[in-house]
Design a protein around this motif. Structure first.
Motif, mmCIF file in Angstrom:
data_model
loop_
_atom_site.group_PDB
_atom_site.id
_atom_site.type_symbol
_atom_site.label_atom_id
_atom_site.label_comp_id
_atom_site.label_asym_id
_atom_site.label_seq_id
_atom_site.Cartn_x
_atom_site.Cartn_y
_atom_site.Cartn_z
ATOM 1 N N VAL A 169 0.838 -1.206 0.000
ATOM 2 C CA VAL A 169 0.000 0.000 0.000
ATOM 3 C C VAL A 169 0.871 1.253 0.000
ATOM 4 O O VAL A 169 0.585 2.224 -0.718
ATOM 5 C CB VAL A 169 -0.945 -0.011 1.219
ATOM 6 C CG1 VAL A 169 -1.689 1.315 1.335
ATOM 7 C CG2 VAL A 169 -1.943 -1.162 1.111
ATOM 8 N N ALA A 170 1.949 1.233 0.773
ATOM 9 C CA ALA A 170 2.837 2.393 0.837
ATOM 10 C C ALA A 170 3.534 2.642 -0.493
ATOM 11 O O ALA A 170 3.792 3.793 -0.863
ATOM 12 C CB ALA A 170 3.868 2.200 1.945
ATOM 13 N N LEU A 171 3.861 1.590 -1.222
ATOM 14 C CA LEU A 171 4.558 1.737 -2.508
ATOM 15 C C LEU A 171 3.744 2.546 -3.509
ATOM 16 O O LEU A 171 4.288 3.364 -4.248
ATOM 17 C CB LEU A 171 4.872 0.365 -3.109
ATOM 18 C CG LEU A 171 6.105 -0.376 -2.612
ATOM 19 C CD1 LEU A 171 6.148 -1.781 -3.193
ATOM 20 C CD2 LEU A 171 7.374 0.382 -2.973
ATOM 21 N N VAL A 172 2.450 2.307 -3.558
ATOM 22 C CA VAL A 172 1.606 2.948 -4.574
ATOM 23 C C VAL A 172 1.714 4.463 -4.511
ATOM 24 O O VAL A 172 1.706 5.155 -5.541
ATOM 25 C CB VAL A 172 0.140 2.507 -4.413
ATOM 26 C CG1 VAL A 172 -0.748 3.180 -5.462
ATOM 27 C CG2 VAL A 172 0.020 0.988 -4.516
ATOM 28 N N ALA A 173 1.845 5.004 -3.300
ATOM 29 C CA ALA A 173 1.852 6.453 -3.114
ATOM 30 C C ALA A 173 2.995 7.148 -3.835
ATOM 31 O O ALA A 173 2.909 8.342 -4.153
ATOM 32 C CB ALA A 173 1.908 6.785 -1.623
ATOM 33 N N GLY A 174 4.079 6.426 -4.120
ATOM 34 C CA GLY A 174 5.222 7.049 -4.775
ATOM 35 C C GLY A 174 4.915 7.595 -6.154
ATOM 36 O O GLY A 174 5.561 8.547 -6.623
ATOM 37 N N SER A 175 3.928 7.023 -6.827
ATOM 38 C CA SER A 175 3.598 7.486 -8.181
ATOM 39 C C SER A 175 2.912 8.845 -8.179
ATOM 40 O O SER A 175 2.952 9.564 -9.175
ATOM 41 C CB SER A 175 2.685 6.469 -8.872
ATOM 42 O OG SER A 175 3.398 5.311 -9.224
ATOM 43 N N VAL A 176 2.256 9.175 -7.089
ATOM 44 C CA VAL A 176 1.504 10.438 -7.038
ATOM 45 C C VAL A 176 2.066 11.363 -5.962
ATOM 46 O O VAL A 176 1.357 12.224 -5.420
ATOM 47 C CB VAL A 176 0.002 10.173 -6.798
ATOM 48 C CG1 VAL A 176 -0.613 9.542 -8.032
ATOM 49 C CG2 VAL A 176 -0.224 9.263 -5.583
ATOM 50 N N ALA A 177 3.342 11.189 -5.645
ATOM 51 C CA ALA A 177 3.990 12.054 -4.657
ATOM 52 C C ALA A 177 3.926 13.506 -5.114
ATOM 53 O O ALA A 177 3.893 13.798 -6.300
ATOM 54 C CB ALA A 177 5.444 11.625 -4.468
ATOM 55 N N ASP A 178 3.901 14.408 -4.166
ATOM 56 C CA ASP A 178 3.923 15.858 -4.376
ATOM 57 C C ASP A 178 2.571 16.464 -4.710
ATOM 58 O O ASP A 178 2.469 17.696 -4.839
ATOM 59 C CB ASP A 178 4.904 16.277 -5.489
ATOM 60 C CG ASP A 178 6.349 16.031 -5.129
ATOM 61 O OD1 ASP A 178 6.630 15.716 -3.965
ATOM 62 O OD2 ASP A 178 7.210 16.150 -6.022
ATOM 63 N N ARG A 179 1.514 15.646 -4.852
ATOM 64 C CA ARG A 179 0.261 16.266 -5.291
ATOM 65 C C ARG A 179 -1.014 15.641 -4.746
ATOM 66 O O ARG A 179 -2.101 16.204 -4.923
ATOM 67 C CB ARG A 179 0.192 16.282 -6.821
ATOM 68 C CG ARG A 179 0.261 14.895 -7.498
ATOM 69 C CD ARG A 179 0.620 15.093 -8.954
ATOM 70 N NE ARG A 179 0.599 13.907 -9.783
ATOM 71 C CZ ARG A 179 1.596 13.028 -9.885
ATOM 72 N NH1 ARG A 179 2.681 13.196 -9.152
ATOM 73 N NH2 ARG A 179 1.517 12.001 -10.691
ATOM 74 N N MET A 180 -0.977 14.528 -4.068
ATOM 75 C CA MET A 180 -2.211 13.886 -3.608
ATOM 76 C C MET A 180 -2.629 14.410 -2.239
ATOM 77 O O MET A 180 -1.816 14.521 -1.324
ATOM 78 C CB MET A 180 -2.041 12.367 -3.547
ATOM 79 C CG MET A 180 -3.345 11.615 -3.353
ATOM 80 S SD MET A 180 -3.149 9.830 -3.549
ATOM 81 C CE MET A 180 -4.865 9.331 -3.791
#
Length: 439
Positions: free
Chosen positions: A148-159
């Motif tokens: 679950v934590a890995l997925v967040a890396g794709s939308v870092a800086d804006r979610m």
């Protein structure tokens, strides 16, 4: 006490002891029988492996990711990893473990272990017969957490943080839990013979394709492609890489679920793949850009680690070197040419490293699998059908996780905005989402 009473007590002592022993013996025998399958060495190793995999998320992934974003988003990025640990752990104990690893349905498990009901000091899961079931549950929990934590890396800086929390809950329930059951819990992919030793499909490809879909739905960061979006502090990312690398010994070695030779072989192949991946990525940059970057070398190491994951318990150590080299080549291509060709802003290259790495490693497991190590032959040992089975697993993961992610993001956006406002993005997520900032 009189002398006569004292002599009577001494005379009765052997009889009393015999009675007590006779009463205690059945209970002792029953306890031994109920825990006869638990092995102390396996249990000790799996406790260590569980700690190592948890370390991969906090502090490993938190440092790795936060070192590659801008200063104004470091705390927000760390908060996502921390939140994944706390949130997913509770959900896993509540129903995730039971639906993933209890029951033998083709699509989903049962709720027999809802809130760990029925787990005792002596209970075991059939998938891990030499360690306590509670330990098996904890070990598998750490995999759910980091995915679950890995997925967040794709939308870092804006979610937006609220959107991240809602999405994480939904993605865990509808993407991770079913996939874990399909592959590891006796579901239809396991029945088909799909090989995934430690998470090429369940962890890396699922997170990678979901990250790609999320990046496309969310849109690019403000200034992507023309502003300077360089990392704040790569030294943090290097430290994070080191923690991930060491933690991966528990990730892949622990997936043997025992302190045995297969665990050692998996760890050896894992380490060699990471080394080969780092050297390959660095060599490509050296040849094409005249300088091997630190970011490139750590990316290559993680690419090697992710790519060897599904194959690690099925291949020989020297296969790890080959798989690591292939990982460095393929993931470098995905993070450069492919990313620029299709113009998607995968902030921390989750798809390019984990998605492409997981896909590649799953297919290579079907090529290099050695029956002497994992009990299954691959293409090189005369079993081309295994490669087709691996492709089937890849397709099922790709379609399911990609589709679930798209639907979830649309549902979440109906309740809260997915991304922060333009002003908040320029200001930084640390301030706008958490009211804190690095000085």
């Amino acid at each position: 006490m009189g002398a006569r009473a004292l002599r009577a007590a001494i005379s009765a002592a052997p009889i009393t002891a015999a009675i007590l022993f006779a009463q205690a013996t059945p209970a002792f025998a029953q306890d031994s029988a109920s825990s006869a399958g638990v092995n102390a060495a396996d249990t000790a190793w799996m406790i260590v492996a569980t700690a190592l995999v948890l370390m991969m998320t906090i502090p490993g992934l938190a440092l790795f990711y936060s070192g590659m974003v801008r200063k104004k988003n470091v705390l927000a990025t760390m908060a996502q990893s921390l939140t994944a640990v706390a949130l997913v752990s509770i959900l896993w104990v509540t129903f995730g473990y039971s639906l993933s690893f209890v029951g033998d349905g083709p699509w989903l498990g049962s709720l027999d272990r809802w809130f760990l009901a029925g787990i005792t000091m002596d209970s075991i899961n059939p998938a891990a017969k030499t360690i306590p079931e509670a330990l098996f549950m904890l070990y598998q929990m750490t995999f759910a957490v980091i995915t679950v934590a890995l997925v967040a890396g794709s939308v870092a800086d804006r979610m937006r943080f609220s959107a991240y929390v809602l999405f994480s809950i939904g993605w865990f329930i509808f993407a991770y839990v079913p996939l874990a059951h399909w592959v590891w819990g006796g579901g239809f992919l396991a029945s088909a013979g799909v090989l995934d030793f430690a998470g090429g499909l369940v962890v890396h490809l699922s997170a990678g394709i979901s990250g790609l879909v999320a990046a496309k739905v969310m849109g690019n960061r403000h200034g992507y492609g023309h502003d300077n979006l360089s990392p704040f502090d790569l030294s943090l990312a290097v430290v994070g890489t080191g923690l991930l690398w060491v933690g991966w010994f528990g990730f892949n070695g622990g997936s043997a679920l025992a302190a045995n030779s297969r665990a050692v072989m998996a760890i050896t192949a894992t380490h060699l793949a990471a080394c080969a991946g780092a050297l390959t990525w660095g060599a490509i940059e050296w040849a094409t850009r005249r300088k091997p970057s630190v970011l490139g070398m750590i990316s290559g190491a993680v690419a090697g680690l992710g790519t060897i994951t599904p194959a690690s318990g099925f291949v020989a150590p020297w296969h790890g070197v080959i798989i690591g080299i292939i990982a460095g080549l393929v993931c470098f291509w995905a993070c450069t040419w492919l990313k620029h060709r299709f113009k998607y802003d995968d902030s921390l290259d989750v798809f390019g490293v984990h998605g492409i790495g997981g896909l590649t490693g799953t297919l290579l497991a079907g090529v290099f699998a050695a029956s002497a190590i994992g009990g299954t032959s691959g293409l090189l040992e005369g079993n081309p059908r295994q490669l087709l089975i691996q492709l089937y697993g890849v397709a099922a993961t790709f379609v399911w996780c990609g589709g679930v992610t798209f639907v979830l993001l649309k549902l979440v956006s109906a309740f809260v905005p997915l991304r922060v406002s333009m002003q908040q993005e320029l200001e930084g997520l640390d301030i706008s989402q958490h009211g804190e900032a690095l000085q």
